[in-house]
Scaffold this motif. Structure first.
Motif, mmCIF file in Angstrom:
data_model
loop_
_atom_site.group_PDB
_atom_site.id
_atom_site.type_symbol
_atom_site.label_atom_id
_atom_site.label_comp_id
_atom_site.label_asym_id
_atom_site.label_seq_id
_atom_site.Cartn_x
_atom_site.Cartn_y
_atom_site.Cartn_z
ATOM 1 N N LEU A 183 2.025 5.392 -10.789
ATOM 2 C CA LEU A 183 2.064 3.942 -10.724
ATOM 3 C C LEU A 183 2.544 3.116 -11.538
ATOM 4 O O LEU A 183 3.128 2.016 -11.131
ATOM 5 C CB LEU A 183 0.285 3.745 -11.097
ATOM 6 C CG LEU A 183 -0.343 2.322 -10.692
ATOM 7 C CD1 LEU A 183 0.034 1.955 -9.379
ATOM 8 C CD2 LEU A 183 -1.885 2.560 -11.049
ATOM 9 N N LEU A 211 -6.049 -2.210 -12.704
ATOM 10 C CA LEU A 211 -5.441 -2.109 -11.361
ATOM 11 C C LEU A 211 -6.299 -1.034 -10.339
ATOM 12 O O LEU A 211 -6.692 -1.267 -9.378
ATOM 13 C CB LEU A 211 -4.087 -1.518 -11.307
ATOM 14 C CG LEU A 211 -3.226 -2.738 -11.629
ATOM 15 C CD1 LEU A 211 -1.716 -2.461 -11.620
ATOM 16 C CD2 LEU A 211 -3.585 -4.150 -11.138
ATOM 17 N N ASP A 220 -9.853 -2.042 -9.785
ATOM 18 C CA ASP A 220 -9.750 -3.294 -8.697
ATOM 19 C C ASP A 220 -9.233 -2.804 -7.361
ATOM 20 O O ASP A 220 -10.109 -3.405 -6.359
ATOM 21 C CB ASP A 220 -8.521 -4.291 -9.173
ATOM 22 C CG ASP A 220 -8.474 -5.624 -8.540
ATOM 23 O OD1 ASP A 220 -9.618 -6.279 -8.534
ATOM 24 O OD2 ASP A 220 -7.537 -5.996 -8.147
ATOM 25 N N ASP A 221 -8.482 -1.984 -7.351
ATOM 26 C CA ASP A 221 -8.162 -1.445 -5.774
ATOM 27 C C ASP A 221 -9.357 -0.732 -5.135
ATOM 28 O O ASP A 221 -9.241 -0.774 -4.004
ATOM 29 C CB ASP A 221 -6.763 -0.485 -5.884
ATOM 30 C CG ASP A 221 -5.605 -1.086 -6.259
ATOM 31 O OD1 ASP A 221 -5.503 -2.220 -5.937
ATOM 32 O OD2 ASP A 221 -4.697 -0.320 -6.566
ATOM 33 N N SER A 244 -8.255 -1.247 -1.339
ATOM 34 C CA SER A 244 -7.163 -1.401 -1.009
ATOM 35 C C SER A 244 -6.400 -0.039 -0.695
ATOM 36 O O SER A 244 -6.951 0.915 -1.289
ATOM 37 C CB SER A 244 -6.213 -2.251 -2.169
ATOM 38 O OG SER A 244 -6.783 -3.201 -2.328
ATOM 39 N N THR A 262 -2.838 0.435 -0.448
ATOM 40 C CA THR A 262 -1.767 0.809 -1.180
ATOM 41 C C THR A 262 -1.469 -0.364 -2.382
ATOM 42 O O THR A 262 -2.225 -1.341 -2.232
ATOM 43 C CB THR A 262 -0.480 -0.016 -0.259
ATOM 44 O OG1 THR A 262 -0.656 -1.077 0.307
ATOM 45 C CG2 THR A 262 -0.322 1.293 0.927
ATOM 46 N N ARG A 263 -0.828 0.033 -3.210
ATOM 47 C CA ARG A 263 -0.290 -0.637 -4.514
ATOM 48 C C ARG A 263 1.127 -0.415 -4.730
ATOM 49 O O ARG A 263 1.533 0.553 -5.079
ATOM 50 C CB ARG A 263 -1.300 -0.362 -5.568
ATOM 51 C CG ARG A 263 -0.846 -0.630 -7.128
ATOM 52 C CD ARG A 263 -1.035 -2.232 -7.234
ATOM 53 N NE ARG A 263 -2.597 -2.566 -7.237
ATOM 54 C CZ ARG A 263 -2.979 -3.579 -7.572
ATOM 55 N NH1 ARG A 263 -2.157 -4.746 -7.732
ATOM 56 N NH2 ARG A 263 -4.268 -3.930 -7.444
ATOM 57 N N ARG A 264 1.843 -1.654 -5.105
ATOM 58 C CA ARG A 264 3.400 -1.292 -5.372
ATOM 59 C C ARG A 264 4.033 -0.482 -4.258
ATOM 60 O O ARG A 264 4.710 0.247 -4.732
ATOM 61 C CB ARG A 264 3.465 -0.868 -6.726
ATOM 62 C CG ARG A 264 2.951 -1.687 -7.930
ATOM 63 C CD ARG A 264 2.877 -1.136 -8.979
ATOM 64 N NE ARG A 264 2.388 -2.281 -10.150
ATOM 65 C CZ ARG A 264 2.569 -2.025 -11.667
ATOM 66 N NH1 ARG A 264 2.618 -0.873 -11.873
ATOM 67 N NH2 ARG A 264 1.925 -2.916 -12.368
ATOM 68 N N THR A 313 -2.794 3.949 -3.043
ATOM 69 C CA THR A 313 -3.599 3.709 -4.175
ATOM 70 C C THR A 313 -3.964 5.090 -4.808
ATOM 71 O O THR A 313 -4.198 5.807 -4.135
ATOM 72 C CB THR A 313 -4.845 2.550 -4.041
ATOM 73 O OG1 THR A 313 -5.378 3.126 -2.899
ATOM 74 C CG2 THR A 313 -4.239 1.103 -3.829
ATOM 75 N N LYS A 332 1.978 -4.826 -1.243
ATOM 76 C CA LYS A 332 0.710 -4.878 -0.750
ATOM 77 C C LYS A 332 0.823 -5.476 0.785
ATOM 78 O O LYS A 332 1.377 -6.364 0.818
ATOM 79 C CB LYS A 332 -0.189 -5.583 -1.765
ATOM 80 C CG LYS A 332 -0.583 -4.842 -2.771
ATOM 81 C CD LYS A 332 -1.817 -5.383 -3.631
ATOM 82 C CE LYS A 332 -2.932 -4.925 -2.823
ATOM 83 N NZ LYS A 332 -4.270 -5.275 -3.683
ATOM 84 N N ASP A 371 -4.849 -8.017 3.404
ATOM 85 C CA ASP A 371 -5.856 -7.529 2.699
ATOM 86 C C ASP A 371 -6.931 -8.717 2.382
ATOM 87 O O ASP A 371 -7.973 -8.587 2.453
ATOM 88 C CB ASP A 371 -5.554 -6.563 1.468
ATOM 89 C CG ASP A 371 -4.946 -5.271 1.983
ATOM 90 O OD1 ASP A 371 -4.980 -5.030 3.038
ATOM 91 O OD2 ASP A 371 -4.750 -4.472 1.016
#
Length: 355
Positions: free
Chosen positions: A46, A89, A92-93, A98, A100-102, A106, A255, A259
């Motif tokens: 991450l 993060l 939060d995801d 969520s 995906t992240r970056r 996730t 992202k 969303d």
């Protein structure tokens, strides 16, 4: 008043120094024999997938603003903010569900794919969420450990403790406020701005600056100047995130741009649109925003309304005004000229961005 001493910031070098500090810390944890290698791999993935390292850079700016000199001693403490950010993060995801992240899965999605045995989908998702909560908690614990093993003196760490405690409490409060208003389309603009202040402005800009200043022994005037700059810029940073969450390029932001709309996230952008919308536009927004099945065609309709009501232009003006307020505050600050110049550049980078 803090002595005005000019420094060559070398801010371009801070992200690389932070990366090295994080790599060294995680390498040490991976070899403790406590079965932590999988956790360190997840966090390393991450961390390595991107990120602006804005908080560590601001922490180093705060150190220099308070006359701390060479920022090398504060780099490990600044790096601890990135581990705390990973905690935020990851959780939060989970709350946002969520995927995906970056540009990567996730943490809870990645762990769901690794669920042991042959679980059904529900069991795998539960494993992923439960595991991600633990990984996030561990990142927060490790952020504290990295800070307190940074080599800074006990009195400096004690002076910084109130800032750190405030930052953590404010973030939790902001996250809770976000939960309260996230799907309430009638909560209004002020509610969305309150969330932005506690969830982002204080945590992203004000407190990292103040943490660096406290670690350098900064006085009350320096801390007040950090707030005068940090709060409006932090709000502008969140408002830019709100815009990118709807209008951004997923290939750049990392992202999906559906969303926030599918979740029905109550942002300033949406609050202004509903306030300025005609009856038909308001009905359309209420029908589409928050629909988990919203597709790109529906999103295009929402974006059109956000433009036609003037909401997008209004938010852009709000971003500009807050960025200007932050930069103007530097003229009244006791910061050295090089710090003021660096913070002026950071203000632009934080608000005129595509990710």
């Amino acid at each position: 008043m803090t002595a005005v001493v000019d420094h060559s910031l070398g801010l371009d070098d801070v992200p690389a120094a932070v990366e090295a500090a994080l790599a060294e810390f995680l390498d040490g944890k991976a070899h403790t024999g406590a079965g932590l290698r999988q956790f360190t791999e997840l966090l390393r993935g991450l961390l390595g997938a991107g990120g602006k390292r804005l908080r560590p850079v601001l922490c180093c700016c705060g150190w220099l603003a308070a006359g701390g000199g060479d920022p090398a001693p504060v780099v490990p403490a600044a790096a601890s903010l990135e581990l705390f950010h990973m905690f935020a993060l990851i959780h939060d995801d989970i709350m946002d569900r969520s995927d995906t992240r970056r540009g990567r899965p996730t943490v809870h999605r990645a762990l769901a794919d690794r669920a042991p045995g042959r679980p059904d989908l529900t069991d795998a998702e539960r494993f992923g969420v439960n595991g991600a909560i633990l990984v996030g908690d561990l990142a927060m614990v490790w952020s504290d450990e990295l800070l307190h093993s940074s080599g800074l003196s006990a009195d400096r760490l004690a002076a910084a403790r109130p800032v750190l405690d405030a930052m953590r409490s404010e973030l939790m409060y902001g996250q809770y406020l976000d939960l309260l208003v996230s799907t309430d389309l009638d909560s209004g603009l002020e509610a969305s701005l309150t969330v932005a202040r506690y969830k982002t402005a204080k945590y992203t800009v004000e407190r990292p600056l103040q943490l660096g200043a406290a670690l350098a022994g900064g006085d009350e005037q320096t801390h007040e100047a950090c707030s005068a700059y940090g709060l409006p810029l932090g709000e502008a940073f969140q408002l830019r995130d709100d815009v990118l969450g709807v209008f951004g390029d997923p290939g750049v932001t990392g992202k999906p741009c559906l969303d926030d709309l599918r979740e029905g996230k109550h942002t300033a952008l949406l609050a202004i649109a509903l306030r300025q919308a005609g009856p038909a536009q308001a009905r359309t927004l209420r029908a589409l925003v928050g629909d988990a099945r919203l597709d790109e065609d529906g999103a295009a309709v929402v974006r059109g309304i956000l433009r036609d009501t003037g909401a997008l232009d209004t938010v852009e003006r709000m971003i500009h005004a807050r960025c200007r307020q932050a930069v103007d505050s530097l003229d009244r600050s006791p910061f050295p000229p090089a710090v003021r110049a660096a913070l002026t550049r950071l203000a632009t980078a934080a608000t005129v961005r595509t990710s």
